[in-house]
Design a protein around this motif. Structure first.
Motif, PDB file in Angstrom:
ATOM      1  N   PHE B 131       0.835  -1.205   0.000  1.00 24.30           N
ATOM      2  CA  PHE B 131       0.000   0.000   0.000  1.00 24.30           C
ATOM      3  C   PHE B 131       0.867   1.251   0.000  1.00 24.30           C
ATOM      4  CE2 PHE B 131      -2.451   3.375   1.999  1.00 24.30           C
ATOM      5  CZ  PHE B 131      -3.687   3.260   1.404  1.00 24.30           C
ATOM      6  N   VAL B 132       1.865   1.252   0.871  1.00 23.47           N
ATOM      7  CA  VAL B 132       2.732   2.433   0.993  1.00 23.47           C
ATOM      8  C   VAL B 132       3.569   2.629  -0.268  1.00 23.47           C
ATOM      9  CG1 VAL B 132       4.668   3.415   2.292  1.00 23.47           C
ATOM     10  CG2 VAL B 132       2.733   2.383   3.503  1.00 23.47           C
ATOM     11  N   ALA B 210      -7.078   5.445   4.003  1.00 23.05           N
ATOM     12  CA  ALA B 210      -5.766   4.847   4.274  1.00 23.05           C
ATOM     13  C   ALA B 210      -5.621   4.526   5.757  1.00 23.05           C
ATOM     14  CB  ALA B 210      -4.652   5.805   3.838  1.00 23.05           C
ATOM     15  N   LEU B 211      -6.115   5.416   6.587  1.00 20.66           N
ATOM     16  CA  LEU B 211      -6.016   5.176   8.029  1.00 20.66           C
ATOM     17  C   LEU B 211      -6.905   3.990   8.418  1.00 20.66           C
ATOM     18  CD1 LEU B 211      -4.921   5.987  10.745  1.00 20.66           C
ATOM     19  CD2 LEU B 211      -6.676   7.770  10.893  1.00 20.66           C
ATOM     20  N   ARG B 212      -8.073   3.912   7.799  1.00 16.74           N
ATOM     21  CA  ARG B 212      -8.956   2.772   8.065  1.00 16.74           C
ATOM     22  C   ARG B 212      -8.290   1.471   7.606  1.00 16.74           C
ATOM     23  NH1 ARG B 212     -13.064   4.377   5.322  1.00 16.74           N
ATOM     24  NH2 ARG B 212     -13.547   5.993   6.847  1.00 16.74           N
ATOM     25  N   PHE B 213      -7.724   1.513   6.419  1.00 15.04           N
ATOM     26  CA  PHE B 213      -6.992   0.339   5.913  1.00 15.04           C
ATOM     27  C   PHE B 213      -5.935  -0.122   6.927  1.00 15.04           C
ATOM     28  CE2 PHE B 213      -2.890  -0.827   4.026  1.00 15.04           C
ATOM     29  CZ  PHE B 213      -3.219  -2.043   3.444  1.00 15.04           C
ATOM     30  N   VAL B 217      -5.242  -3.687   8.916  1.00  8.93           N
ATOM     31  CA  VAL B 217      -3.995  -4.467   8.912  1.00  8.93           C
ATOM     32  C   VAL B 217      -3.649  -4.916  10.332  1.00  8.93           C
ATOM     33  CG1 VAL B 217      -1.490  -4.276   8.583  1.00  8.93           C
ATOM     34  CG2 VAL B 217      -3.046  -3.451   6.803  1.00  8.93           C
ATOM     35  N   LEU B 218      -3.798  -4.023  11.280  1.00 10.76           N
ATOM     36  CA  LEU B 218      -3.474  -4.346  12.673  1.00 10.76           C
ATOM     37  C   LEU B 218      -4.492  -5.326  13.260  1.00 10.76           C
ATOM     38  CD1 LEU B 218      -2.522  -0.726  13.845  1.00 10.76           C
ATOM     39  CD2 LEU B 218      -0.943  -2.615  13.329  1.00 10.76           C
ATOM     40  N   TRP B 219      -5.753  -5.082  12.986  1.00 11.80           N
ATOM     41  CA  TRP B 219      -6.830  -5.915  13.526  1.00 11.80           C
ATOM     42  C   TRP B 219      -6.731  -7.351  13.000  1.00 11.80           C
ATOM     43  CZ3 TRP B 219     -10.540  -3.961  16.941  1.00 11.80           C
ATOM     44  CH2 TRP B 219     -11.574  -4.832  17.282  1.00 11.80           C
ATOM     45  N   ALA B 220      -6.474  -7.473  11.717  1.00 14.21           N
ATOM     46  CA  ALA B 220      -6.408  -8.812  11.104  1.00 14.21           C
ATOM     47  C   ALA B 220      -5.297  -9.646  11.742  1.00 14.21           C
ATOM     48  CB  ALA B 220      -6.188  -8.689   9.596  1.00 14.21           C
TER      49      ALA B 220
END
Lengths: 246, 246
Positions: B131-132, B210-213, B217-220
């Motif tokens: 993504f980055v 992007a912040l939601r994405f 990533v962290l939650w998954a």
């Protein structure tokens, strides 16, 4: 190097063992699905999330073709895209998957939008597309060899769905019947190609690693599905059972 | 377009609300960890898998710098890599994370090898690096803004670990204490940059998305950890509790 190269029968056995060990037919979600234990919402969650996988298969195959300089290989590979996308107006696995979506009570447009797909599903599937775009060619091809193991699970699924779920009939589950014919043609060609082009132990390891990677992509999707919809810990933003109904 | 642009205070509130809604401080794994309910093996699984995230942060920041043509922005961004990688011989978040690994009874070399990381962890973290590398610049920058929410969780974690686990002391958890100083410096700059460069509603939506994405990533990662090591459904090939011990 060649002294460590497995002979063809051992190499093929090595590939098949990966399926025996960790293809997603061994995942508890499929046992639950095929034995009729899934609730309607669990089936819907599966249809919604697996749609994302289905929808990315033609992109994956186009990514493969975009790096494939051999016209003969491209000509053969192209049928994979045709199988999934179908014609301009009809046919194809994607449309058949949406028939399944409608049959389980979902709005096909909602499913096709991809809204509500779990992030973990996207991460796993996108990793597969990236892999096919970036990995060495033999690995990119070998990652599709999970199709060696697909006819057995599709046969079980067709039987299980027809036996246990009211939504299942010849039309609604036509996706799986078509795959019974399509997958073996793809896999015969690809397995022969990989066997013939794996000329070093390194190549064989690349192919085996790619196949293992692909089983991980499939497995991770079912782990996420189980956590979200069987255990009931739906991640933020993902489909909630009252959404997207027909 | 400008008529729909949120004023700065509303835009910042929108970003902060994403954290309030779905930053991983709300995930049940962290409640379990910080309250002392994790078994030694659950902590080890967390250390092993989170290592993969840590190890990819400098790659992520290098990917950002590789597309950043403004030398001033690169000069500031570079400190993120320094914070994690440290000097040639000492310091840096990665080495501090491996101190934590040793403190919980793991072989730091095993942890650093990345063997045993769950595929789902890799898929999520690799999605962040991609993504980055690929998203519009403002989105690539905004995805790091989860650091706005990090000091609170690090403070809770430091307290919780010290109170409940024998392995925790000033040395073994020094990673988190350092982050308390490092993260605010990064986030102050980045938040100001994103606020100043979001000149259309489209830009603001990109940043918020992007912040939601990134929260996804962290939650998954924690969902996968819970499924694998709290529920005990370890995916094929991932760390088994007897492996990699010091």
């Amino acid at each position: 190097m060649t002294i460590h190269l497995d002979p063809p029968d051992l190499f093929e056995a090595r590939l098949r063992q990966i399926g025996a060990d960790q293809y997603h037919d061994r995942h508890r979600f499929h046992a639950r699905l095929h034995s009729g234990q899934c609730t309607a919402d669990e089936v819907r969650a599966w249809v919604i999330n697996r749609w994302y996988y289905q929808s990315r298969i033609p992109l994956k195959d186009a990514a493969f073709m975009s790096r494939c300089t051999d016209p003969d290989l491209r000509r053969i590979w192209r049928s994979r895209i045709e199988d999934h996308d179908g014609g301009v107006d009809e046919g194809g696995g994607l449309r058949r998957w949406l028939k399944l979506a409608a049959a389980v009570g979902l709005d096909p447009d909602y499913v096709a939008s991809g809204v509500g797909v779990m992030p973990a599903t996207r991460f796993a599937v996108d990793a597969y597309v990236s892999f096919v775009r970036e990995a060495p060619l033999i690995a990119a091809m070998a990652s599709s060899l999970t199709e060696m193991f697909a006819p057995a699970i599709h046969t079980n699924r067709i039987e299980g769905l027809l036996q246990h779920y009211d939504f299942a009939n010849a039309d609604s589950i036509s996706y799986f019947r078509h795959r019974l014919n399509e997958a073996p043609k793809d896999v015969d060609f690809t397995l022969r190609w990989v066997m013939a082009h794996a000329r070093s132990r390194e190549d064989q390891d690349l192919a085996a690693g790619a196949l293992r990677f692909k089983t991980e992509v499939l497995w991770a999707q079912l782990d996420a599905l189980w956590n979200g919809y069987v255990e009931g810990h739906i991640p933020p933003g993902a489909w909630q059972p009252h959404q997207g109904l027909a």
